[in-house]
Design an enzyme around this catalytic site. Structure first.
Site, PDB file in Angstrom:
ATOM      1  N   HIS A  24      13.805  55.898 -22.134  1.00  0.00           N
ATOM      2  CA  HIS A  24      13.196  55.496 -23.402  1.00  0.00           C
ATOM      3  C   HIS A  24      12.237  56.577 -23.925  1.00  0.00           C
ATOM      4  O   HIS A  24      12.369  57.072 -25.042  1.00  0.00           O
ATOM      5  CB  HIS A  24      12.450  54.171 -23.189  1.00  0.00           C
ATOM      6  N   GLU A  25      11.279  56.942 -23.082  1.00  0.00           N
ATOM      7  CA  GLU A  25      10.277  57.925 -23.523  1.00  0.00           C
ATOM      8  C   GLU A  25      10.927  59.273 -23.807  1.00  0.00           C
ATOM      9  O   GLU A  25      10.515  60.007 -24.701  1.00  0.00           O
ATOM     10  CB  GLU A  25       9.163  58.070 -22.486  1.00  0.00           C
TER      11      GLU A  25
END
Ligand SMILES: [Zn+2]
Length: 698
Positions: free
Chosen positions: A490-491
């Site tokens: 995600h990041e």
């Protein structure tokens, strides 16, 4: 979570002569480092305030020059000049706020308290400068004359509207009131965040050997190290940090200990001590409602949502309520299934919120023969990182290599040079993985430098991904759980957007409910068999995850979805509830929260993903914005379908995603970008299907 300082702010200009200033202050000199990253080892707490002060002085001078310019206002001498104002301030702000989040200490906390109201005042001085607004308005009203390109038109439109939303049209008296509100909010919000950090750091649950039953080895050895650090050798300590509390809740058969740890977690900021956030939040909600009213908006939500894809609270509630109605019955079903296990074991009690993780794990084992601990050995952090890199390489052709001798924001961080397929330099990526007392909770992506253009030449970005993952302990390397693996992907998706950015201007206007599309779409690759096969290798043997386990993982994708959606939606709705209150507002946080969850029918076995007093998102950047994760989920599920249609590593689809979305974000209308990529507007069905919310799945 996505934090890049100065996003829609006023940033950068070319370097200037610094001869009159303290040469030992690294912010006043050329960095002279690899890729010009900040010289972290030279930056000391004492350097920040002088750099902030000088940065603000220079920024004000830049604005003064802009306003005094005798030429007829046009795009370049007004919007372009505004875009370049305050270069030093941007430089120091980016380093300071990234460090204050990931690597803070008492000195930095004090500076944060001191500088925040000053920066709020500085911003107000610009946004409420009548001569500046007059020039901006003149350019806006006459834009037909300037032959602007689409990015310039988009920036101009947003700059102008931002001035209005910031109070440029108010009379002097109201502007003074507004300034006072902004000053006060800047202090309250910083204090709120610091309180959550202090509460988290303060708490330890110490247990003896009898408290360790059922716990995985990695958790026990981490708990021993935590106890040792607290000078209680021979005991074990658990904390309210995610890598500690959640595996504990998942595996400890001791109900009382689970309940105690969960109580500590869900009461952070609510203990009636010096770190209590109840009054702070009540005042923040009140002041934001008051500010919205002053600016002519019904509520804070209306003000915040105006430039977003959602446009207004009604559209947000429509989506959230639609999903809420589908998710709660699925969660209730999960409760019933877990209660059956309790009854069968002769438990003689009703499932409580702190029991959820323990019985959910049993349920997973029962239904899918899958145990979280079976997965961890295949998710060694080093392998997962290589998996993310591999995924990006196959999609976009980019490569990652460690930079030797690169200054690091923190000694534990890693630095990588990111290169295009043709070998040219794209940017620098920092990865900082593990929890520390100096780091706030959660995971985020931020920037030490945004992509921008100086004198026609691009300056490449320096991006950082910060997480709070399980540490290596004893002989064990860091073995992640599935949630942590998804968090890294995600990041990393946010990081890709930062690395691929090609904005001509520093000012960019990203619709905040679009910002989780680049990140959430990356999570879809985590369990793609084609990629798992590459990165999910046993940490001892190097053997790829067996097909049988991959299969079980695939089959269990609807596992716990009722809970996951319900706790997320509950928090999203709570955020909206606070910020759709109309001024005058007086809330008692604890009773408001309780009544609200009763009203919407949150089942008693689930606690909102965040309770009010530690809900950092709604304080900072995601106020009336926590729904963004769900809004973007409609987009990312629909967008991933495009990859599935052509093959998940289809280079042409990836190229289109990069050029239409990752490169353009902040310079173009979000829906337009999406349509350019997908060929149509997003549809909700893929989200419902992927989360098992179309029909109830057992
Ligand atoms: Zn995010």
């Amino acid at each position: 979570m996505f934090l890049i300082m100065g996003f829609s702010g006023l940033i950068f200009s070319s370097c200037r002569n610094q001869s009159d200033t303290d040469k030992t202050n690294p912010f006043f000199a050329e960095y002279n480092t690899p890729f010009n990253v900040p010289p972290f080892e030279k930056v000391m707490a004492k350097h920040y305030m002088p750099a902030f002060e000088k940065g603000m002085t220079e920024g004000k001078k830049d604005i003064q020059d802009l306003v005094m310019n005798q030429e007829e206002p046009n795009f370049d001498n007004t919007i372009g000049a505004l875009d370049k104002a305050g270069e030093l301030l941007t430089r120091v702000s980016q380093v300071f706020f990234a460090q204050a989040s990931a690597n803070t200490n008492d000195s930095l906390q004090n500076i944060e308290m001191e500088i925040s109201p000053k920066l709020a005042g500085y911003n107000d001085e610009i946004q409420l400068n009548p001569d500046l607004f007059k020039r901006v308005k003149q350019v806006y009203d006459n834009q037909g004359k300037y032959n602007l390109n689409s990015e310039q038109k988009f920036i101009l439109e947003n700059v102008y509207k931002e001035f209005i939303r910031s109070g440029a049209n108010l009379n002097n008296e109201d502007q003074d009131t507004l300034k006072k509100i902004n000053q006060r909010l800047s202090v309250l919000t910083v204090k709120f965040s610091q309180n959550v950090l202090d509460e988290t750091n303060k708490y330890r649950l110490f247990v003896g050997k009898d408290g360790l039953a059922g716990l995985p080895e990695s958790l026990v050895s981490a708990a021993a190290e935590t106890a040792k650090a607290a000078e209680k050798e021979g005991e074990w300590a658990f904390t309210t940090q995610k890598p500690s509390i959640f595996p504990f809740l998942q595996y400890s058969p001791n109900r009382d200990l689970r309940r105690e740890l969960f109580r500590a977690y869900t009461n952070r900021g609510n203990n009636g001590n010096e770190f209590d956030n109840n009054k702070l939040l009540a005042e923040i909600v009140k002041l934001r409602a008051r500010r919205a009213k002053l600016l002519g908006y019904k509520t804070h939500s209306n003000l915040v949502l105006e430039p977003r894809m959602a446009k207004n609270p009604e559209n947000v509630f429509n989506l959230l309520n639609n999903l809420w109605g589908k998710a709660v019955p699925v969660a209730q079903n999960e409760v019933n299934e877990m209660q059956k296990i309790i009854d069968k074991e002769g438990g003689n009690f009703k499932l409580e919120p702190s029991d959820w993780w323990y019985y959910a794990e049993k349920l997973r084992k029962q239904k899918y023969d899958l145990d979280d601990n079976e997965l961890r050995p295949y998710f060694m952090l080093d392998n997962v990182r290589e998996g993310v890199f591999n995924c990006a390489n196959r999609l976009y052709g980019i490569t990652f290599r460690p930079i030797a001798g690169c200054p690091l924001p923190q000694s534990e961080a890693e630095a990588y040079e990111v290169r295009e397929a043709n070998g040219s330099h794209l940017g620098v990526l920092y990865l900082d993985f593990h929890p520390r007392e100096s780091k706030r909770q959660g995971a985020w992506c931020g920037g030490y430098r945004n992509y921008h253009i100086v004198d026609g030449k691009p300056v490449t970005p320096v991006v950082t991904v910060v997480c709070n993952f399980t540490r290596p302990s004893g002989d064990l390397p860091a073995l992640l759980n599935l949630d942590e693996v998804e968090t890294l992907f995600h990041e990393f998706g946010h990081a890709l957007e930062g690395l691929f950015c090609k904005n001509a201007y520093n000012m960019s206007y990203i619709a905040w409910d679009f910002v989780e599309l680049p990140s959430q779409i990356m999570e879809h690759w985590v369990t793609e068999p084609e990629l798992l096969n590459v990165y999910a290798r046993h940490y001892e043997t190097g053997v790829p995850m067996p097909a049988e386990l991959v299969n079980k993982l695939e089959k269990s994708k609807y596992f716990n979805q009722g809970f996951i959606n319900t706790e997320l939606l509950a928090a999203s709705l709570l955020d909206m509830a606070y910020y759709t209150l109309e001024y005058p507002v007086e809330v008692d946080i604890q009773s408001f929260e309780k009544e609200f969850f009763n009203k919407i029918g949150l089942i008693p076995e689930i606690v909102s993903r965040y309770r009010s007093t530690y809900f950092l998102h709604i304080i900072d950047e995601y106020d009336s914005g926590y729904y963004s994760y769900t809004w973007a989920a409609v987009l990312d599920n629909d967008a991933f379908e495009a990859f599935k249609e052509k093959g998940v590593f289809d280079r042409a689809t990836a190229e289109s995603f990069r050029r239409n979305i990752l490169e353009k974000d902040g310079t173009m209308d979000a829906m337009q970008m999406y349509v350019n990529f997908r060929g149509r507007e997003p549809q909700i069905e893929p989200l419902l299907k992927n989360r098992g919310l179309i029909t109830q799945v057992n």
